[in-house]
Scaffold this active site. Structure first.
Site, PDB file in Angstrom:
ATOM      1  N   HIS A 261       0.809  -1.218   0.000  1.00  0.00           N
ATOM      2  CA  HIS A 261       0.000   0.000   0.000  1.00  0.00           C
ATOM      3  C   HIS A 261       0.845   1.273   0.000  1.00  0.00           C
ATOM      4  CE1 HIS A 261      -4.066  -1.782   0.593  1.00  0.00           C
ATOM      5  NE2 HIS A 261      -3.329  -2.799   1.008  1.00  0.00           N
TER       6      HIS A 261
ATOM      7  N   HIS B   1      -0.447 -15.580   8.496  1.00  0.00           N
ATOM      8  CA  HIS B   1       0.094 -14.489   7.702  1.00  0.00           C
ATOM      9  C   HIS B   1       1.447 -14.078   8.299  1.00  0.00           C
ATOM     10  CE1 HIS B   1      -0.042 -11.373   4.705  1.00  0.00           C
ATOM     11  NE2 HIS B   1      -1.307 -11.640   4.402  1.00  0.00           N
TER      12      HIS B   1
ATOM     13  N   ASP C 139      -7.769 -12.407  -2.631  1.00  0.00           N
ATOM     14  CA  ASP C 139      -8.095 -13.501  -3.547  1.00  0.00           C
ATOM     15  C   ASP C 139      -8.581 -14.710  -2.759  1.00  0.00           C
ATOM     16  OD1 ASP C 139      -6.863 -12.789  -6.424  1.00  0.00           O
ATOM     17  OD2 ASP C 139      -5.528 -12.003  -4.877  1.00  0.00           O
TER      18      ASP C 139
END
Length: 387
Positions: free
Chosen positions: A17, A104, A345
């Site tokens: 980002h 993650h 996704d």
């Protein structure tokens, strides 16, 4: 680290980002025709928002080349490429200030660096792979000019729904011999070249997306017209460098080449690739001119390419960020429930296809330059002299 390769190498930069992502590519021979239109098609295949099966994040991912070109030709100097991040929503990740997302990189990046990106996956995000794909497109162009190398990857399985990829299967071997990128993209959005299997994989992905969940899969890749003698034993064997490249892609969990794990079920007499004279070869520089009757080795023997097709599978896990509430813990260990936001996704393998192709191209371009330097060094030494 953020640099891959020895002579033909890429350094990527950027987070998911931040204002932009990109790369610097070194080792590209001077005088090669190149412009952004040679790179953009692969970035278009990688970009988000392609279909209902991918993240809804909308990015054009238009590449701008900042250096290393003049009048449409490479200068032999570093090529810098940049892609702007436009549709970034850092506010969607405020939960990760309190909760490390399960499976993650939030916690491991914090452990590693003492700080983590406040939004998205930072450097572990798939946005980082834009630089790889851009660099890989240049590597592919070089390999095409040097040896007409063809690299085609495709989705072979999603969850338990798989094409027949048994290395002894005539169907699979014919697929490796003939598959094209046009055929792979024909059954978009899943990029599986078998129509019926592709439809089942699409339905499965749609189902897990509706459940706010995710699913994994396998990308298979074949490399044709591979130059012989590529690879640097003992530690930089060609399959080892391919494994290094593939397992550096986000979300990968497995790599197998040639017969892979299936080969462990065979006897040596069944698995050995017998040699025969290659009557189809017209290469005057091929001293031995042999081919193999089978290709369980996957085009590599002793860590060195033998000229046969290289083929391998790369396993991708289900994407870690899902929208289901998950019982987990905060950074200080307090129990709680994380419901992640953001755009993700449900299945990464369709968009991973050009990334696998790019990393394969980078490995081969580097290996080819290394081998050519070895051959040149051999050519300038007078071995008739005795010291």
């Amino acid at each position: 680290m953020s640099t891959f390769g020895t002579l033909f190498k890429v350094t990527t930069y950027g987070e998911s980002h931040c204002p932009s992502v990109g790369c610097i590519v070194e080792g590209v021979p001077g005088g090669m025709n190149l412009d952004a239109s040679d790179i953009q098609p692969q970035l278009d295949r990688r970009r988000p928002g392609q279909s209902k099966l991918s993240t809804p994040r909308k990015e054009d991912d238009k590449v701008v080349i900042h250096s290393g070109l003049e009048n449409g030709r490479t200068l032999g100097t570093p090529i810098a490429m940049i892609v702007k991040n436009k549709d970034h929503h850092p506010q969607d990740y405020s939960e990760t200030d309190f909760y490390p997302r399960p499976s993650h990189s939030d916690l491991t990046y914090l452990l590693k660096y003492g700080i983590k990106a406040a939004s998205g996956g930072g450097r572990s995000s798939a946005r980082e792979t834009i630089g790889r794909v851009a660099a890989g497109a240049i590597a592919e162009r070089f390999l095409k000019l040097a040896n007409n190398v063809e690299i085609v990857a495709f989705v072979s399985s999603v969850g338990k729904i798989s094409i027949d990829k048994n290395p002894s299967s005539p169907y699979f071997q014919n697929l490796l011999n003939t598959i094209t990128r046009e055929q792979v993209d024909q059954f978009n959005p899943i990029r599986c070249p078998h129509k019926d299997i592709a439809e089942q994989q699409i339905k499965l992905t749609e189902s897990v997306k509706a459940q706010r969940d995710s699913i994994g899969g396998v990308v298979t890749c074949v490399i044709r017209n591979v130059p012989k003698a590529l690879g640097e034993p003992c530690f930089d064997k060609l399959e080892a460098m391919l494994a290094h490249a593939m397992l550096s892609i986000p979300a990968t969990k497995g790599f197998e080449i040639g017969s892979g794990f299936y080969g462990t079920t065979l006897k040596g007499s069944e698995h050995n690739d017998m040699f025969s004279k290659n009557t189809d070869s017209n290469d005057p520089n091929d001293k031995y001119n042999l081919k193999t009757l089978t290709n369980f080795s996957g085009g590599i023997q002793g860590g060195i390419s033998n000229g046969e097709h290289i083929y391998f599978n790369v396993a991708f896990k289900p994407p870690a960020t899902i929208s289901q509430p998950q019982e987990t813990a905060t950074y200080d260990g307090a129990p709680g429930v994380l419901k992640a936001r953001g755009r993700h996704d449900p299945n990464v393998v369709p968009r991973a296809v050009p990334i696998v192709e790019a990393m394969a191209a980078l490995v081969l371009a580097d290996a080819l330059l290394i081998q050519k330097s070895r051959e040149y060094a051999h050519s300038i030494v007078d071995f008739s002299k005795v010291f």
